[in-house]
Design a protein around this motif. Sequence first.
Motif, mmCIF file in Angstrom:
data_model
loop_
_atom_site.group_PDB
_atom_site.id
_atom_site.type_symbol
_atom_site.label_atom_id
_atom_site.label_comp_id
_atom_site.label_asym_id
_atom_site.label_seq_id
_atom_site.Cartn_x
_atom_site.Cartn_y
_atom_site.Cartn_z
ATOM 1 N N ARG A 15 32.299 30.919 39.812
ATOM 2 C CA ARG A 15 33.480 30.286 39.209
ATOM 3 C C ARG A 15 33.342 30.191 37.695
ATOM 4 O O ARG A 15 34.315 30.380 36.961
ATOM 5 N N GLN B 75 34.260 33.370 36.150
ATOM 6 C CA GLN B 75 35.617 33.801 36.512
ATOM 7 C C GLN B 75 35.581 34.976 37.486
ATOM 8 O O GLN B 75 36.378 35.904 37.410
ATOM 9 N N GLU C 113 36.182 36.078 41.267
ATOM 10 C CA GLU C 113 36.945 35.614 42.416
ATOM 11 C C GLU C 113 36.075 35.567 43.674
ATOM 12 O O GLU C 113 35.252 36.440 43.902
ATOM 13 N N SER D 91 35.338 41.968 42.363
ATOM 14 C CA SER D 91 35.992 41.244 41.268
ATOM 15 C C SER D 91 35.216 41.404 39.972
ATOM 16 O O SER D 91 35.790 41.681 38.913
ATOM 17 N N ARG E 153 40.320 42.083 35.992
ATOM 18 C CA ARG E 153 41.050 41.206 36.896
ATOM 19 C C ARG E 153 41.799 40.144 36.100
ATOM 20 O O ARG E 153 41.315 39.672 35.073
ATOM 21 N N ARG E 154 42.948 39.746 36.613
ATOM 22 C CA ARG E 154 43.657 38.605 36.067
ATOM 23 C C ARG E 154 43.242 37.387 36.874
ATOM 24 O O ARG E 154 43.560 37.266 38.053
ATOM 25 N N VAL E 155 42.502 36.494 36.241
ATOM 26 C CA VAL E 155 42.020 35.283 36.898
ATOM 27 C C VAL E 155 42.700 34.104 36.220
ATOM 28 O O VAL E 155 42.475 33.834 35.038
ATOM 29 N N ARG F 187 40.562 39.333 32.610
ATOM 30 C CA ARG F 187 39.128 39.363 32.379
ATOM 31 C C ARG F 187 38.595 40.792 32.507
ATOM 32 O O ARG F 187 38.988 41.544 33.404
ATOM 33 N N SER G 280 42.420 43.427 44.317
ATOM 34 C CA SER G 280 42.550 41.994 44.593
ATOM 35 C C SER G 280 41.669 41.617 45.767
ATOM 36 O O SER G 280 41.247 42.489 46.549
ATOM 37 N N TYR H 276 48.181 36.859 45.026
ATOM 38 C CA TYR H 276 47.246 37.663 44.264
ATOM 39 C C TYR H 276 47.928 38.621 43.291
ATOM 40 O O TYR H 276 47.270 39.308 42.545
#
Length: 308
Positions: free
Chosen positions: A79, A82, A84, A156, A161-163, A168, A204, A256
């Motif tokens: 976490r 970042q 997933e 991930s 990725r969009r977190v 990111r 995702s 997602y």
Amino acid sequence: MEREELRALVEGGVLLTSRALGAGWPRRSLFRRLETEGWGRVRSGAWAEPGTRIDQFVRLKATQLLNPQLVVSHRSAARLWQIETLETHQQAGLEFTDPGLSFRQQRVPGVHVHRIPLTEDEVVERWGLRVTEVPRTLADLLRAGPRDNAVVAVESALAYRRVGRERRVPLTAPAAVWVALEVPLRGAARARQWLTLVDRGSGSPAETVARLHMHDADLHPETQAEVHPRGGPRRRYLDFLFRAEGLAVEVEGYAYHGTREAHRRDVARFNQILQCPEVRRLLRFTAADVFHRPTWMIQQIHAALHAP
């Protein structure tokens, strides 16, 4: 002592009772001040500044201040990076590694401590916390399982990725994860098998889990398969394609894909997919289907593959 002096003892939004007492605060006066000013009790011996939301970060900080030998690891480290996983912040607890193997678990309810070796080269500082570096974090998740959660985390970390609201960049490379798994710890052999299931093209967590369900059902479509709509030079990439059967499988859902506008674009994209000569049939599944009705999803794919 004045209020500013008490706040000067704060680190990362957290005040330790032991620091205040060590700075000369009488115990009774200290607790009276904490109560009247509205300090929030994070856990025994640790307080959050007035107005501070006691979230996972604050709880991690308080636990590490009270137990400096602990290193944030596993899902808690993911976490912070970042990365997933399949758990929400509300579902997950706090995870640490004790490289000195000296921590007594019963002292901190709600905190899981892994008693496994950890070198200083595998520890970095992030947002004021000592945390396992990315390859070690992924290796830990692979060794600990469960499989789907670990593979989601690895895919991930390897991708853009969009977190939340941020996009990111990739955090590491596959080779670094393989190296991290060379340490002869329990679960390493199984972890290396799971690492072979990783597909860097996954977009995702829902796509990852859908692919793993298909793998378990002995279904092995192309992933991120390139197709070409009729009447235009622009190519498209499908989540999954059984090319010989002409069956495309797409995973969609607000959870997602981010926003309603992104969802609208996805719907337009599906219509274009049906204009591709490589696609004779299209199945669409939501993230809810993938996570909560996987058996039904596989049955639908099997039926479409064997339809006349």
